[in-house]
Design an enzyme around this catalytic site. Sequence first.
Site, PDB file in Angstrom:
ATOM      1  N   GLY A   1       3.514   7.160  -4.236  1.00  0.00           N
ATOM      2  CA  GLY A   1       2.977   6.750  -2.929  1.00  0.00           C
ATOM      3  C   GLY A   1       1.842   5.785  -2.944  1.00  0.00           C
ATOM      4  N   THR A   2       2.150   4.484  -2.994  1.00  0.00           N
ATOM      5  CA  THR A   2       1.081   3.495  -3.042  1.00  0.00           C
ATOM      6  C   THR A   2       1.401   2.393  -2.047  1.00  0.00           C
ATOM      7  OG1 THR A   2       0.985   3.934  -5.403  1.00  0.00           O
ATOM      8  CG2 THR A   2      -0.241   2.032  -4.641  1.00  0.00           C
ATOM      9  N   THR A   3       0.382   1.738  -1.521  1.00  0.00           N
ATOM     10  CA  THR A   3       0.645   0.602  -0.644  1.00  0.00           C
ATOM     11  C   THR A   3      -0.338  -0.520  -0.956  1.00  0.00           C
ATOM     12  OG1 THR A   3       1.190  -0.028   1.634  1.00  0.00           O
ATOM     13  CG2 THR A   3      -0.838   1.257   1.317  1.00  0.00           C
TER      14      THR A   3
ATOM     15  N   LEU B   1      -3.912   0.905  -2.498  1.00  0.00           N
ATOM     16  CA  LEU B   1      -4.273   2.272  -2.136  1.00  0.00           C
ATOM     17  C   LEU B   1      -3.242   3.242  -2.664  1.00  0.00           C
ATOM     18  CD1 LEU B   1      -4.864   1.563   1.660  1.00  0.00           C
ATOM     19  CD2 LEU B   1      -6.626   1.693  -0.100  1.00  0.00           C
TER      20      LEU B   1
END
Length: 515
Positions: A334-336, A352
């Site tokens: 889960g990264t953006t 993030l």
Amino acid sequence: MTAGSVAAGHPLTAEAAAEVLRAGGNAFDAVVAAFCAACVAEPVLASLGGGGFLLARQADRSPEVFDFFAQTPRTRRPVEETDFRPIMADFGDASQEFHIGLGAIATPGAVAGIFAIHSELCRLPIAELLAPASDMARQGVSMTPFQQGINRIIEPILRATPEALALFADPDHPDRLAPAGAQMRMPDLASALDALVTEGPQIFYRGEWAHRMTRDCAEGGGHLRLDDLAAYRVERRPALWCSYRGADVYTNPPPSQGGSLIGFTLALLEAVDLGALGRGRAAHIHALASAQELTQRLRRDASFDHADWAAALEPETLKQFRTMMQDAVSFTRGTTQISVADAEGNLASLTLSNGEGCGYVLPGTGIMVNNMLGEEDVNPHGFHRWPTDRRISSMMAPTLVALSDGTWVVTGSSGSNRIRSAILQVISNLVDLGLDLEPAVAAPRIHFEGGLLNLEPPVEAEICMQLARRWDNVKVWSQPSIFFGGAHTVMVDAQGRARGAGDPRRGGVALDISD
């Protein structure tokens, strides 16, 4: 002339940044607003309970990294007392194991990062920067098909606790995950954002939230204590610099690994004329895969000083591995990411991560906390063996590239171990192959890991046959996938004209803001 550009993983994330730029904010105001908006619009990928890195270039100044990634706790409780359990995330063509529970929580840095960036780089009041996210959370956000797909991948985490399920549940059927199109309201998160404006970061690190989170950890099997939160600090470091075919590359320095690994891989690729090999042909894929394979070999080398990844760029190390690179090429998580540029020449690359979330929601806030101690790629020595009170080394690598014609590129990626391969391929597509921005971001990628060469389609059957002569395990994916990262990218030319490209693999959106 544009007044700036933003590329991000959701339309509302990008619009929050654009709104701030239109209001007179700079790139750093915009990236803070987008950060908070992502916590609402992309809640699996971004959270106030996680952490990240900002690579900031103030106009005409050297790039600098703000490290607000997670920190290991100061004490480690016995394994048998720890709430720590595995789940499987299903990517469709591949699956990956993650670990969740209170025992997977590392000290979060996201809230400290927001306020450190605001204090040092921003010009607008913090209330104006958090307002778009607060309004979104209160009014509701429509679930996009992409976000719904991510929720399906990590459904075991979202069902791990009633509180987690409540954040992502269908408003009409609370026992199910929300479908695409559902209106998702987050009143607790809206109130939490308002509380941050009023009380500042101390509510998270010393106040009511800190006491509640650490009490739950003490009673439920977590490591986190009050002194972990109270002692947390954002670290500022000069960016790691390397050169690639006349371009200046600035990225995340040690103790994180991602930037140095990218620099090392680019240094290996510099020994090969990639442009002459033919994009997507077997020789081109061989070169990229061989460089990735050798980078992983260095990472596994027990004799290499893994505390100093900059040593990977020393001439003797490079000479040794370039020789192996030439030999290899002779064979025919889960990264953006948020990227922003403004009209003043300020550049911001923000990556993030909340891991995938640990299943624990800080009561009354709507904040899912990270599972960084349960992430295999940031625990290379095995789970429960992490050194205490240490900034966790990450693959996240927000990156700036100054091209020889005066153009600046603002990039970075999500995707666990695929972060570095996504970024280096965007750079190579621009520098080696001369692709324009959008095709450079969207072009099919490869990723080599664990003996498996992963290929994004389309790949011709003849090329697969050629690759199989060199690589024991070759896997062609059925469709482009979030597995290969999300490199939302902005480019600013020498005349100051900015434009962006969102990565289509991760719902990417780009907005160019006119004067």
